[in-house]
Design a protein around this motif. Structure first.
Motif, PDB file in Angstrom:
ATOM      1  N   THR A   1      30.446  42.426  38.106  1.00  0.00           N
ATOM      2  CA  THR A   1      31.435  43.254  37.434  1.00  0.00           C
ATOM      3  C   THR A   1      32.861  42.859  37.767  1.00  0.00           C
ATOM      4  O   THR A   1      33.793  43.526  37.364  1.00  0.00           O
ATOM      5  N   GLU A   2      33.024  41.757  38.516  1.00  0.00           N
ATOM      6  CA  GLU A   2      34.369  41.309  38.839  1.00  0.00           C
ATOM      7  C   GLU A   2      35.031  40.689  37.613  1.00  0.00           C
ATOM      8  O   GLU A   2      34.375  40.153  36.732  1.00  0.00           O
ATOM      9  N   ILE A   3      36.347  40.776  37.594  1.00  0.00           N
ATOM     10  CA  ILE A   3      37.169  40.197  36.536  1.00  0.00           C
ATOM     11  C   ILE A   3      38.070  39.159  37.192  1.00  0.00           C
ATOM     12  O   ILE A   3      38.664  39.416  38.237  1.00  0.00           O
ATOM     13  N   VAL A   4      38.173  37.987  36.590  1.00  0.00           N
ATOM     14  CA  VAL A   4      39.019  36.932  37.133  1.00  0.00           C
ATOM     15  C   VAL A   4      40.456  37.164  36.693  1.00  0.00           C
ATOM     16  O   VAL A   4      40.724  37.399  35.512  1.00  0.00           O
ATOM     17  N   VAL A   5      41.376  37.117  37.654  1.00  0.00           N
ATOM     18  CA  VAL A   5      42.801  37.264  37.372  1.00  0.00           C
ATOM     19  C   VAL A   5      43.562  36.116  38.019  1.00  0.00           C
ATOM     20  O   VAL A   5      43.123  35.562  39.021  1.00  0.00           O
ATOM     21  N   TYR A   6      44.687  35.768  37.425  1.00  0.00           N
ATOM     22  CA  TYR A   6      45.516  34.676  37.920  1.00  0.00           C
ATOM     23  C   TYR A   6      46.803  35.206  38.512  1.00  0.00           C
ATOM     24  O   TYR A   6      47.511  35.987  37.884  1.00  0.00           O
ATOM     25  N   GLU A   7      47.106  34.763  39.717  1.00  0.00           N
ATOM     26  CA  GLU A   7      48.423  34.975  40.301  1.00  0.00           C
ATOM     27  C   GLU A   7      49.244  33.779  39.833  1.00  0.00           C
ATOM     28  O   GLU A   7      48.870  32.632  40.071  1.00  0.00           O
ATOM     29  N   LEU A   8      50.314  34.027  39.114  1.00  0.00           N
ATOM     30  CA  LEU A   8      51.072  32.961  38.470  1.00  0.00           C
ATOM     31  C   LEU A   8      52.365  32.647  39.192  1.00  0.00           C
ATOM     32  O   LEU A   8      52.978  33.516  39.806  1.00  0.00           O
ATOM     33  N   ASP A   9      52.772  31.369  39.105  1.00  0.00           N
ATOM     34  CA  ASP A   9      54.108  30.978  39.540  1.00  0.00           C
ATOM     35  C   ASP A   9      55.095  31.518  38.521  1.00  0.00           C
ATOM     36  O   ASP A   9      54.713  31.949  37.437  1.00  0.00           O
ATOM     37  N   GLN A  10      56.355  31.464  38.828  1.00  0.00           N
ATOM     38  CA  GLN A  10      57.380  31.876  37.876  1.00  0.00           C
ATOM     39  C   GLN A  10      57.295  31.001  36.629  1.00  0.00           C
ATOM     40  O   GLN A  10      57.051  29.803  36.740  1.00  0.00           O
ATOM     41  N   PRO A  11      57.498  31.576  35.439  1.00  0.00           N
ATOM     42  CA  PRO A  11      57.434  30.784  34.217  1.00  0.00           C
ATOM     43  C   PRO A  11      58.446  29.636  34.218  1.00  0.00           C
ATOM     44  O   PRO A  11      59.545  29.773  34.732  1.00  0.00           O
ATOM     45  N   VAL A  12      58.029  28.525  33.656  1.00  0.00           N
ATOM     46  CA  VAL A  12      58.872  27.348  33.526  1.00  0.00           C
ATOM     47  C   VAL A  12      59.159  27.164  32.051  1.00  0.00           C
ATOM     48  O   VAL A  12      58.246  27.191  31.231  1.00  0.00           O
ATOM     49  N   THR A  13      60.414  27.000  31.668  1.00  0.00           N
ATOM     50  CA  THR A  13      60.748  26.804  30.265  1.00  0.00           C
ATOM     51  C   THR A  13      60.296  25.419  29.842  1.00  0.00           C
ATOM     52  O   THR A  13      60.683  24.415  30.422  1.00  0.00           O
ATOM     53  N   THR A  14      59.439  25.390  28.806  1.00  0.00           N
ATOM     54  CA  THR A  14      58.898  24.115  28.348  1.00  0.00           C
ATOM     55  C   THR A  14      59.188  23.864  26.877  1.00  0.00           C
ATOM     56  O   THR A  14      59.104  22.743  26.419  1.00  0.00           O
TER      57      THR A  14
ATOM     58  N   ALA B   1      47.759  37.908  35.619  1.00  0.00           N
ATOM     59  CA  ALA B   1      47.276  37.733  34.256  1.00  0.00           C
ATOM     60  C   ALA B   1      45.757  37.643  34.263  1.00  0.00           C
ATOM     61  O   ALA B   1      45.178  36.930  35.086  1.00  0.00           O
ATOM     62  N   ARG B   2      45.138  38.363  33.366  1.00  0.00           N
ATOM     63  CA  ARG B   2      43.686  38.300  33.249  1.00  0.00           C
ATOM     64  C   ARG B   2      43.296  36.968  32.612  1.00  0.00           C
ATOM     65  O   ARG B   2      43.868  36.552  31.610  1.00  0.00           O
ATOM     66  N   ALA B   3      42.324  36.311  33.201  1.00  0.00           N
ATOM     67  CA  ALA B   3      41.848  35.036  32.665  1.00  0.00           C
ATOM     68  C   ALA B   3      40.977  35.282  31.426  1.00  0.00           C
ATOM     69  O   ALA B   3      40.292  36.300  31.340  1.00  0.00           O
ATOM     70  N   ARG B   4      41.022  34.362  30.495  1.00  0.00           N
ATOM     71  CA  ARG B   4      40.114  34.457  29.340  1.00  0.00           C
ATOM     72  C   ARG B   4      38.680  34.210  29.788  1.00  0.00           C
ATOM     73  O   ARG B   4      37.751  34.774  29.258  1.00  0.00           O
TER      74      ARG B   4
ATOM     75  N   ASP C   1      30.433  36.129  31.216  1.00  0.00           N
ATOM     76  CA  ASP C   1      30.201  35.305  30.027  1.00  0.00           C
ATOM     77  C   ASP C   1      29.523  33.980  30.358  1.00  0.00           C
ATOM     78  O   ASP C   1      29.150  33.236  29.456  1.00  0.00           O
ATOM     79  N   HIS C   2      29.379  33.660  31.645  1.00  0.00           N
ATOM     80  CA  HIS C   2      28.850  32.359  32.082  1.00  0.00           C
ATOM     81  C   HIS C   2      27.821  32.535  33.199  1.00  0.00           C
ATOM     82  O   HIS C   2      28.077  32.156  34.340  1.00  0.00           O
ATOM     83  N   PRO C   3      26.648  33.101  32.884  1.00  0.00           N
ATOM     84  CA  PRO C   3      25.636  33.307  33.917  1.00  0.00           C
ATOM     85  C   PRO C   3      25.263  31.990  34.614  1.00  0.00           C
ATOM     86  O   PRO C   3      25.123  30.958  33.974  1.00  0.00           O
ATOM     87  N   GLY C   4      25.141  32.040  35.915  1.00  0.00           N
ATOM     88  CA  GLY C   4      24.760  30.874  36.685  1.00  0.00           C
ATOM     89  C   GLY C   4      25.915  29.971  37.085  1.00  0.00           C
ATOM     90  O   GLY C   4      25.763  29.093  37.924  1.00  0.00           O
ATOM     91  N   ALA C   5      27.075  30.178  36.501  1.00  0.00           N
ATOM     92  CA  ALA C   5      28.258  29.373  36.838  1.00  0.00           C
ATOM     93  C   ALA C   5      28.988  30.022  38.014  1.00  0.00           C
ATOM     94  O   ALA C   5      28.711  31.160  38.392  1.00  0.00           O
TER      95      ALA C   5
END
Length: 91
Positions: free
Chosen positions: A2-15, A58-61, A66-70
């Protein structure tokens, strides 16, 4: 799982990249796991398994359910996995 993967992000970089809102691209600093919010299984709880606040993450897609066994995290971010979250999941 039941865990949800989330990302701790660096500051946005203008690209100027068209696929990112406002031309900003954020890089994943650390991949964490967080429990689902009580009563709302599709929403992230307030803290990761290692105790960090999920508010600015940010929540990861990619999600483990969605990926049993991974692995619980996306392979492309294997080098950025939070060791404390990983330890909680492995026990």
């Amino acid at each position: 799982m039941t865990e949800i993967v989330v990302y701790e992000l660096d500051q946005p970089v203008t690209t100027g990249a068209p696929e990112t809102p406002g031309g900003a691209e954020s890089r994943v600093r650390t991949v964490h796991a967080a429990p689902a919010a009580p009563g709302t299984p599709g929403e992230t709880g307030p803290r990761t398994l290692c105790g960090k606040d999920t508010f600015a993450m940010a929540r990861a897609r990619w999600q483990p359910a969605d990926h049993p066994g991974a692995a619980w995290y996306p392979e492309e971010h294997a080098s950025s996995v939070c060791p404390d979250c990983a330890a909680v999941i492995e026990t």
